[in-house]
Write a protein that holds these residues in place. Structure first.
Motif, PDB file in Angstrom:
ATOM      1  N   VAL A   1       0.908  -1.398  -0.068  1.00 32.14           N
ATOM      2  CA  VAL A   1       0.108  -0.208  -0.020  1.00 32.14           C
ATOM      3  C   VAL A   1       1.003   1.112   0.004  1.00 32.14           C
ATOM      4  CG1 VAL A   1      -1.760   1.314   1.247  1.00 32.14           C
ATOM      5  CG2 VAL A   1      -1.797  -1.313   1.253  1.00 32.14           C
ATOM      6  N   ALA A   2       1.876   1.425   0.852  1.00 32.23           N
ATOM      7  CA  ALA A   2       2.820   2.291   0.668  1.00 32.23           C
ATOM      8  C   ALA A   2       3.522   2.426  -0.440  1.00 32.23           C
ATOM      9  CB  ALA A   2       3.874   2.287   1.949  1.00 32.23           C
ATOM     10  N   ALA A   3       3.993   1.514  -1.065  1.00 30.34           N
ATOM     11  CA  ALA A   3       4.426   1.636  -2.431  1.00 30.34           C
ATOM     12  C   ALA A   3       3.551   2.388  -3.462  1.00 30.34           C
ATOM     13  CB  ALA A   3       5.133   0.270  -2.807  1.00 30.34           C
ATOM     14  N   ALA A   4       2.323   1.697  -3.250  1.00 37.19           N
ATOM     15  CA  ALA A   4       1.236   2.431  -4.358  1.00 37.19           C
ATOM     16  C   ALA A   4       1.010   3.659  -4.038  1.00 37.19           C
ATOM     17  CB  ALA A   4      -0.089   1.490  -4.167  1.00 37.19           C
ATOM     18  N   ARG A   5       1.034   4.278  -2.774  1.00 33.80           N
ATOM     19  CA  ARG A   5       1.080   5.803  -2.549  1.00 33.80           C
ATOM     20  C   ARG A   5       2.021   6.496  -3.030  1.00 33.80           C
ATOM     21  NH1 ARG A   5      -1.639   4.443   3.075  1.00 33.80           N
ATOM     22  NH2 ARG A   5      -3.773   4.232   2.520  1.00 33.80           N
ATOM     23  N   GLY A   6       3.275   5.972  -3.341  1.00 38.66           N
ATOM     24  CA  GLY A   6       4.442   6.593  -3.894  1.00 38.66           C
ATOM     25  C   GLY A   6       3.989   7.201  -5.302  1.00 38.66           C
ATOM     26  N   GLY A   7       3.165   6.803  -5.876  1.00 37.39           N
ATOM     27  CA  GLY A   7       2.460   7.700  -6.918  1.00 37.39           C
ATOM     28  C   GLY A   7       2.350   9.122  -6.569  1.00 37.39           C
ATOM     29  N   TYR A   8       1.745   9.449  -5.271  1.00 40.88           N
ATOM     30  CA  TYR A   8       1.732  10.842  -5.032  1.00 40.88           C
ATOM     31  C   TYR A   8       2.924  11.554  -4.374  1.00 40.88           C
ATOM     32  CZ  TYR A   8      -3.309   9.098  -5.074  1.00 40.88           C
ATOM     33  OH  TYR A   8      -4.467   9.044  -5.493  1.00 40.88           O
ATOM     34  N   ASP A   9       3.968  10.857  -4.253  1.00 40.67           N
ATOM     35  CA  ASP A   9       5.286  11.709  -4.031  1.00 40.67           C
ATOM     36  C   ASP A   9       5.557  12.793  -4.842  1.00 40.67           C
ATOM     37  OD1 ASP A   9       5.475   9.760  -1.730  1.00 40.67           O
ATOM     38  OD2 ASP A   9       7.066   8.653  -2.850  1.00 40.67           O
ATOM     39  N   PRO A  10       6.032  13.697  -4.427  1.00 39.88           N
ATOM     40  CA  PRO A  10       6.361  14.877  -5.261  1.00 39.88           C
ATOM     41  C   PRO A  10       7.655  14.814  -6.171  1.00 39.88           C
ATOM     42  CG  PRO A  10       7.190  15.391  -2.899  1.00 39.88           C
ATOM     43  CD  PRO A  10       6.335  14.083  -2.909  1.00 39.88           C
ATOM     44  N   ASN A  11       7.633  15.318  -7.515  1.00 39.55           N
ATOM     45  CA  ASN A  11       8.648  15.100  -8.304  1.00 39.55           C
ATOM     46  C   ASN A  11       9.540  16.420  -8.294  1.00 39.55           C
ATOM     47  OD1 ASN A  11       7.904  12.714  -9.165  1.00 39.55           O
ATOM     48  ND2 ASN A  11       6.267  13.724 -10.678  1.00 39.55           N
ATOM     49  N   LEU A  12      10.778  16.250  -8.267  1.00 41.70           N
ATOM     50  CA  LEU A  12      11.707  17.599  -8.211  1.00 41.70           C
ATOM     51  C   LEU A  12      12.429  17.687  -9.637  1.00 41.70           C
ATOM     52  CD1 LEU A  12      13.144  19.866  -6.997  1.00 41.70           C
ATOM     53  CD2 LEU A  12      15.002  18.247  -6.077  1.00 41.70           C
ATOM     54  N   THR A  13      12.487  18.967 -10.202  1.00 43.40           N
ATOM     55  CA  THR A  13      12.774  19.038 -11.571  1.00 43.40           C
ATOM     56  C   THR A  13      13.717  20.265 -11.406  1.00 43.40           C
ATOM     57  OG1 THR A  13      10.654  18.258 -12.394  1.00 43.40           O
ATOM     58  CG2 THR A  13      12.381  19.378 -13.821  1.00 43.40           C
ATOM     59  N   LEU A  14      14.981  19.797 -11.966  1.00 37.63           N
ATOM     60  CA  LEU A  14      16.002  20.885 -12.018  1.00 37.63           C
ATOM     61  C   LEU A  14      16.556  21.198 -13.329  1.00 37.63           C
ATOM     62  CD1 LEU A  14      18.149  19.925  -9.099  1.00 37.63           C
ATOM     63  CD2 LEU A  14      16.555  21.830  -9.198  1.00 37.63           C
TER      64      LEU A  14
END
Length: 186
Positions: free
Chosen positions: A1-14
């Motif tokens: 479940v925690a791995a599936a919620r990883g889709g909501y983790d923010p993305n950092l773009t530089l």
């Protein structure tokens, strides 16, 4: 479940970009004389950073970013130096398409159902192991009781043989009864 919620983790773009541009000057003759157009020499630097991603709030996507840039050089003989900067916050909320049915939400729901199924399977397996242990325990108790009963039967058969042997010695019983008690004791 925690791995599936990883889709909501923010993305950092530089990002960083540097460019250099030169244009040559031109000279054209006119009736009054020569007209000279000077060239340009420009250096550009640009940097950008952004954090973005999806949320669990009905398909809401966000992006927070900042950009800075600097240009310096010379145009037609005139020097220049320009700096720019900007910051932005972008929120995107679908009204109909994809509302509450994004891919991450779907994966989280599947993972939650699989987790619940795994918990139920674990519970069933634990109950099965407990039942096997309980059955083995009662089997052990039964085996010990059978041994105790058999030992008591041997003791009683031996006692009957001894009693019958004494009765045969005093003449109150036949030898056949004594031999029968002896065979039972054996």
């Amino acid at each position: 479940v925690a791995a599936a919620r990883g889709g909501y983790d923010p993305n950092l773009t530089l990002s960083a970009k540097r460019s250099h541009e030169e244009t040559a000057g031109a000279s054209a003759g006119t009736a009054a004389g020569a007209l000279e157009v000077l060239g340009s020499d420009t250096d550009n630097d640009a940097f950008a950073a952004a954090v973005g991603g999806a949320t669990a709030l009905g398909g809401l996507n966000y992006e927070v970013g900042a950009r800075v840039g600097q240009s310096d050089g010379e145009r037609e003989g005139n020097p220049f130096d320009t700096s720019t900067g900007s910051a932005s916050v972008t929120l995107t909320q679908p009204l109909l398409k994809g509302f509450k049915t994004d891919g991450t939400r779907y994966q989280v729901q599947i993972a939650q159902k699989q987790s619940a199924e795994a918990a139920a399977q674990l519970e069933a397996q634990m109950q099965d192991v407990l039942t096997q242990v309980e059955t083995a325990w009662y089997g052990l108790i039964q085996a010990r009781e059978e041994i105790r009963v058999q030992e008591e039967a041997v003791r009683l058969a031996t006692q009957l043989y001894e009693d019958n042997r004494r009765k045969v010695q005093i003449g109150a019983m036949s030898i056949l009864d004594e031999k029968q008690a002896e065979s039972q004791a054996a």
